[in-house]
Design a protein around this motif. Structure first.
Motif, short mmCIF file in Angstrom:
data_model
loop_
_atom_site.label_atom_id
_atom_site.label_comp_id
_atom_site.label_asym_id
_atom_site.label_seq_id
_atom_site.Cartn_x
_atom_site.Cartn_y
_atom_site.Cartn_z
N ARG A 128 0.82 -1.21 0.00
CA ARG A 128 0.00 0.00 0.00
C ARG A 128 0.85 1.26 0.00
O ARG A 128 0.39 2.33 -0.41
CB ARG A 128 -0.91 0.01 1.23
N ALA A 129 2.06 1.14 0.52
CA ALA A 129 2.95 2.31 0.58
C ALA A 129 4.38 1.84 0.47
O ALA A 129 4.73 0.71 0.87
CB ALA A 129 2.73 3.09 1.88
N ARG A 130 5.22 2.70 -0.08
CA ARG A 130 6.62 2.34 -0.26
C ARG A 130 7.49 3.57 -0.02
O ARG A 130 7.15 4.67 -0.43
CB ARG A 130 6.85 1.80 -1.68
N THR A 131 8.62 3.37 0.65
CA THR A 131 9.56 4.48 0.85
C THR A 131 10.95 4.06 0.41
O THR A 131 11.31 2.88 0.44
CB THR A 131 9.67 4.91 2.33
N LEU A 132 11.72 5.05 -0.01
CA LEU A 132 13.16 4.90 -0.18
C LEU A 132 13.77 5.57 1.04
O LEU A 132 13.50 6.74 1.31
CB LEU A 132 13.63 5.58 -1.46
N SER A 133 14.57 4.83 1.79
CA SER A 133 15.04 5.31 3.08
C SER A 133 16.55 5.15 3.21
O SER A 133 17.17 4.37 2.48
CB SER A 133 14.34 4.54 4.21
N ALA A 134 17.12 5.89 4.13
CA ALA A 134 18.57 5.82 4.35
C ALA A 134 18.90 6.25 5.78
O ALA A 134 18.18 7.05 6.38
CB ALA A 134 19.30 6.72 3.35
N THR A 135 19.97 5.71 6.30
CA THR A 135 20.45 6.11 7.62
C THR A 135 21.70 6.98 7.46
O THR A 135 22.43 6.88 6.48
CB THR A 135 20.78 4.89 8.50
N PHE A 136 21.93 7.83 8.46
CA PHE A 136 23.10 8.71 8.44
C PHE A 136 23.43 9.12 9.87
O PHE A 136 22.67 8.85 10.82
CB PHE A 136 22.86 9.94 7.56
N GLN A 137 24.53 9.79 10.04
CA GLN A 137 24.90 10.31 11.35
C GLN A 137 25.74 11.56 11.21
O GLN A 137 26.33 11.82 10.16
CB GLN A 137 25.68 9.26 12.15
N PHE A 138 25.75 12.36 12.27
CA PHE A 138 26.66 13.49 12.39
C PHE A 138 27.82 13.02 13.26
O PHE A 138 27.68 12.89 14.47
CB PHE A 138 25.96 14.70 13.01
#
Length: 326
Positions: A128-138
């Motif tokens: 029903r829903a889809r995301t393109l996601s990513a992790t990061f940090q400072f």
């Protein structure tokens, strides 16, 4: 502190013909934004994914609608084309619209290396829903904590707000390509693209923050930005309010007034905090002696530096270095 910097002259007053100062780049260069891992979410009926606090994360909604639940806040509805950037690692959930965030089917942990799967799927039936996601940090966020605290917990860039969401969505497609192609240098390319997405989102948010204090407020005033960037480039210089006012192209009294209104603290207090932030970074990353670090950031004596550092951070420079908590 007695002068010891070789460049003690006052810079010429700023003019409208000078190159614009990029204060946002100054700040983000110091805190060292680093993209980590890319993944997609495929959300079917009843989906609910709970993320433990560990990494910062961004989600670009490619299809459907998703509710994001953060503790102690009302749910945030994201639609196709929206961008959500979580700037701090806090507990949150992606959920099927209208479900309670506490009704989690399972808990997904996000650690320093990012989500451990390429495709995260939850729910029953068709997607029903889809995301393109990513992790990061400072990586150096703790070294500039007062500055980073001015950023919100999250940024929501709605698809119809301005061109930012469109640009972010288009740039995000490079993540899909690099992730699937796995060509040489893909890991570095993915990290850089994540950087671009986060920076663009912060830029979009900062434009909406009229009257905000701190460096966010300084972004809106080119004169104050020039002065701050001069401090960032040369923290060891024995700065005076007059020096900074000259760079800003203002009288001393007017500059002090405008700086306080924009940043929320007097000019020399900001200088003091920036010097100690740079020192904190050097303690963590370099093998320089503490006395050398003290001189690098504008202190003539190690004792004076140690007192100032302990007052701000609650521990001595040597303790901070040995414990790795600076």
């Amino acid at each position: 502190m007695a002068p010891h910097d070789s460049n003690n002259g006052v810079l010429a007053p700023a003019s409208d013909n000078q190159t614009p100062t990029d204060l946002l780049s100054d700040i983000l260069r110091f805190v060292q934004l680093k993209g980590e891992r890319v993944f997609t979410t495929e959300c079917a009926d009843g989906f609910h994914i709970l993320f433990r606090p560990s990494s910062a994360c961004l989600h670009v909604v490619q299809e459907g609608e998703i509710d994001i639940y953060l503790e102690d806040e009302l749910p945030l509805r994201l639609s196709q084309g929206d961008v959500f950037v979580l700037l701090r690692p806090i507990r949150y959930a992606l959920a099927c619209p209208s479900k309670s965030w506490r009704q989690a089917n399972h808990e997904l942990g996000v650690d320093g290396s990012g989500v451990g799967v390429d495709v995260l799927r939850d729910g029953i039936g068709p997607v029903r829903a889809r995301t393109l996601s990513a992790t990061f940090q400072f990586e150096n966020g703790c070294g500039l904590q007062p500055t980073m605290s001015l950023l919100p917990n999250y940024i929501h860039v709605e698809k119809n707000t301005d061109q930012s969401a469109v640009l972010i969505r288009d740039v995000a497609q490079f993540l899909v390509y690099e992730k699937e192609a796995q060509e040489p240098g893909a890991a570095l390319m993915i990290s850089r693209v994540i950087d671009i997405l986060v920076i663009r989102s912060i830029r979009s948010w900062s434009k909406s923050q009229g009257g905000k204090q701190g460096w966010i407020g300084a972004l809106a005033d080119a004169r104050v930005s020039r002065a701050l960037s001069a401090v960032h480039r040369n923290p060891s210089r024995p700065w005076s309010v007059g020096d900074l006012a000259s760079i800003a192209g203002m009288s001393r009294s007017r500059f002090a007034e405008v700086f306080l209104a924009a940043v929320g603290e007097p000019p020399l207090r900001y200088v003091h905090g920036w010097r100690l932030a740079v020192a904190s970074d050097l303690l963590r990353k370099s093998n320089l002696r503490i006395g050398d670090i003290a001189r690098h950031v504008g202190y003539d004596s190690e004792a004076a530096f140690s007192r100032a550092f302990k007052t701000l951070y609650g521990l001595s420079p040597s303790h901070a270095r040995s414990s790795g908590t600076n």
